[in-house]
Design an enzyme around this catalytic site. Sequence first.
Site, PDB file in Angstrom:
ATOM      1  N   ARG A   1       0.806  -1.231   0.000  1.00  0.00           N
ATOM      2  CA  ARG A   1       0.000   0.000   0.000  1.00  0.00           C
ATOM      3  C   ARG A   1       0.833   1.272   0.000  1.00  0.00           C
ATOM      4  O   ARG A   1       0.581   2.192  -0.759  1.00  0.00           O
ATOM      5  CB  ARG A   1      -0.899   0.074   1.257  1.00  0.00           C
ATOM      6  CG  ARG A   1      -2.275  -0.428   1.089  1.00  0.00           C
ATOM      7  CD  ARG A   1      -2.731  -0.986   2.415  1.00  0.00           C
ATOM      8  NE  ARG A   1      -1.782  -2.001   2.835  1.00  0.00           N
ATOM      9  CZ  ARG A   1      -1.848  -3.262   2.440  1.00  0.00           C
ATOM     10  NH1 ARG A   1      -2.833  -3.667   1.693  1.00  0.00           N
ATOM     11  NH2 ARG A   1      -0.933  -4.144   2.813  1.00  0.00           N
ATOM     12  N   THR A   2       1.795   1.342   0.892  1.00  0.00           N
ATOM     13  CA  THR A   2       2.481   2.617   1.058  1.00  0.00           C
ATOM     14  C   THR A   2       3.249   2.972  -0.213  1.00  0.00           C
ATOM     15  O   THR A   2       3.204   4.095  -0.690  1.00  0.00           O
ATOM     16  CB  THR A   2       3.399   2.589   2.285  1.00  0.00           C
ATOM     17  OG1 THR A   2       2.609   2.179   3.397  1.00  0.00           O
ATOM     18  CG2 THR A   2       3.989   3.944   2.583  1.00  0.00           C
TER      19      THR A   2
ATOM     20  N   LYS B   1      25.331  -3.481  -1.942  1.00  0.00           N
ATOM     21  CA  LYS B   1      26.790  -3.371  -2.131  1.00  0.00           C
ATOM     22  C   LYS B   1      27.432  -2.584  -1.002  1.00  0.00           C
ATOM     23  O   LYS B   1      28.637  -2.335  -1.013  1.00  0.00           O
ATOM     24  CB  LYS B   1      27.091  -2.649  -3.444  1.00  0.00           C
ATOM     25  CG  LYS B   1      26.552  -3.319  -4.683  1.00  0.00           C
ATOM     26  CD  LYS B   1      26.932  -2.455  -5.888  1.00  0.00           C
ATOM     27  CE  LYS B   1      26.303  -2.956  -7.157  1.00  0.00           C
ATOM     28  NZ  LYS B   1      26.433  -1.966  -8.239  1.00  0.00           N
TER      29      LYS B   1
ATOM     30  N   ARG C   1      11.190   4.133   2.856  1.00  0.00           N
ATOM     31  CA  ARG C   1      10.891   3.193   3.955  1.00  0.00           C
ATOM     32  C   ARG C   1      12.158   2.431   4.276  1.00  0.00           C
ATOM     33  O   ARG C   1      12.866   1.976   3.371  1.00  0.00           O
ATOM     34  CB  ARG C   1       9.796   2.214   3.535  1.00  0.00           C
ATOM     35  CG  ARG C   1       9.680   1.045   4.507  1.00  0.00           C
ATOM     36  CD  ARG C   1       8.476   0.222   4.267  1.00  0.00           C
ATOM     37  NE  ARG C   1       7.271   0.943   4.655  1.00  0.00           N
ATOM     38  CZ  ARG C   1       6.071   0.383   4.726  1.00  0.00           C
ATOM     39  NH1 ARG C   1       5.915  -0.886   4.419  1.00  0.00           N
ATOM     40  NH2 ARG C   1       5.032   1.094   5.099  1.00  0.00           N
TER      41      ARG C   1
ATOM     42  N   HIS D   1       5.230   6.246  11.254  1.00  0.00           N
ATOM     43  CA  HIS D   1       4.684   6.036   9.909  1.00  0.00           C
ATOM     44  C   HIS D   1       3.719   7.187   9.632  1.00  0.00           C
ATOM     45  O   HIS D   1       2.507   7.009   9.620  1.00  0.00           O
ATOM     46  CB  HIS D   1       3.970   4.678   9.858  1.00  0.00           C
ATOM     47  CG  HIS D   1       3.642   4.190   8.490  1.00  0.00           C
ATOM     48  ND1 HIS D   1       3.631   4.999   7.368  1.00  0.00           N
ATOM     49  CD2 HIS D   1       3.313   2.943   8.051  1.00  0.00           C
ATOM     50  CE1 HIS D   1       3.302   4.273   6.312  1.00  0.00           C
ATOM     51  NE2 HIS D   1       3.107   3.021   6.706  1.00  0.00           N
TER      52      HIS D   1
HETATM   53  C1  NCD Z   1       1.879  -0.765   8.108  1.00  0.00           C
HETATM   54  C2  NCD Z   1       3.379  -0.600   8.238  1.00  0.00           C
HETATM   55  O1  NCD Z   1       4.109  -0.805   7.249  1.00  0.00           O
HETATM   56  O2  NCD Z   1       3.792  -0.231   9.322  1.00  0.00           O
HETATM   57  N1  NCD Z   1       1.469  -1.042   6.783  1.00  0.00           N
HETATM   58  C3  NCD Z   1       1.177   0.004   5.981  1.00  0.00           C
HETATM   59  O3  NCD Z   1       2.035   0.775   5.643  1.00  0.00           O
HETATM   60  N2  NCD Z   1      -0.111   0.199   5.656  1.00  0.00           N
HETATM   61  C4  NCD Z   1       1.308  -1.734   9.049  1.00  0.00           C
HETATM   62  C5  NCD Z   1       1.883  -3.110   9.071  1.00  0.00           C
HETATM   63  O4  NCD Z   1       2.783  -3.457   8.287  1.00  0.00           O
HETATM   64  O5  NCD Z   1       1.419  -3.877   9.902  1.00  0.00           O
END
Ligand code: NCD
Length: 306
Positions: free
Chosen positions: A51-52, A80, A101, A129
Amino acid sequence: MRHLMSPLDFSVEELDQLMDLANDIEAHPDKYAHACDGKKLASLFYEPSTRTRLSHEAAMINLGGSVLGFSSADSSSAAKGESVSDTIRMVSCYADICAMRHPKEGAPMVACKHSTIPVINAGDGGHQHPTQTLTDLLTIRSLKGHLGNLTIGLCGDLKFGRTVHSLIHALVRYENVKFILISPEELRLPSYIRQDVLERNKVDYSEVVRLEDALPDLDLLYMTRVQKERFFNEDDYVRMKDFYILDKKKMELAPKDMMVLHPLPRVNEISVEVDQDPRAKYFEQVQYGVYVRMALILTLLDIHIS
Ligand code: NCD
């Protein structure tokens, strides 16, 4: 230049403006279809994501821009041995904005110190997040009509769940928000958040282990999965993973207008039969995530559409 590291990087007024913009995008998507023509988003994902990553990319594409990037550390020069600070110097030459991320807490913060483009923290380890929080706030505000005067149950892995940490930071700024923290003893909310955020802001909260005890009092239930990748020991994960399962029977204990959210991915913590319940809003939440990320990209790039 602005970055987004934590939900607190925006004041309550700025968040309102961002959400107003997201609602306008929802109502008039065509108006924004060329707002980012010629702009590029780099998505730098050192940790798995569906999703993100895809919603940042969809957001940029919906705005007329394009995307480049990588979806795992193995497919980037991190394999690397390249440092985050060197990578971001390169990426600043290729793109106008980036979403990062990383499994290490603070990595996006290191990146923004060496970046000449806005950096969005798309999740750093068990820490924060913020774009999920923007998604959650927009979903709550759009569907409930307000962000204050709510009793919110946060359920599951409150220790490692970064979405919960960011959401608490953001929500304590609204009037009369109460939390019921629902977790097994081993996965309680870290004391630095209980003390430094909840207690310091004099927020009303309680901690319970049984979901059934909290359900009748909730306006909103925020379910989370047990964060397998943050456990040191597989046996502990296996013992904890099915601690909570929200099913039809438990939903009978909840108020008729309670809303169920989940940042997703779901594992077993919400049984699929609950998806049919009109109170289940986690798939609508996904759609709000795209609108709010569109609004965020426009805001960080300082692009205004009249
Ligand atoms: C969340 C995350 O990555 O922290 N997912 C997301 O980005 N919607 C929640 C999760 O991974 O449980």
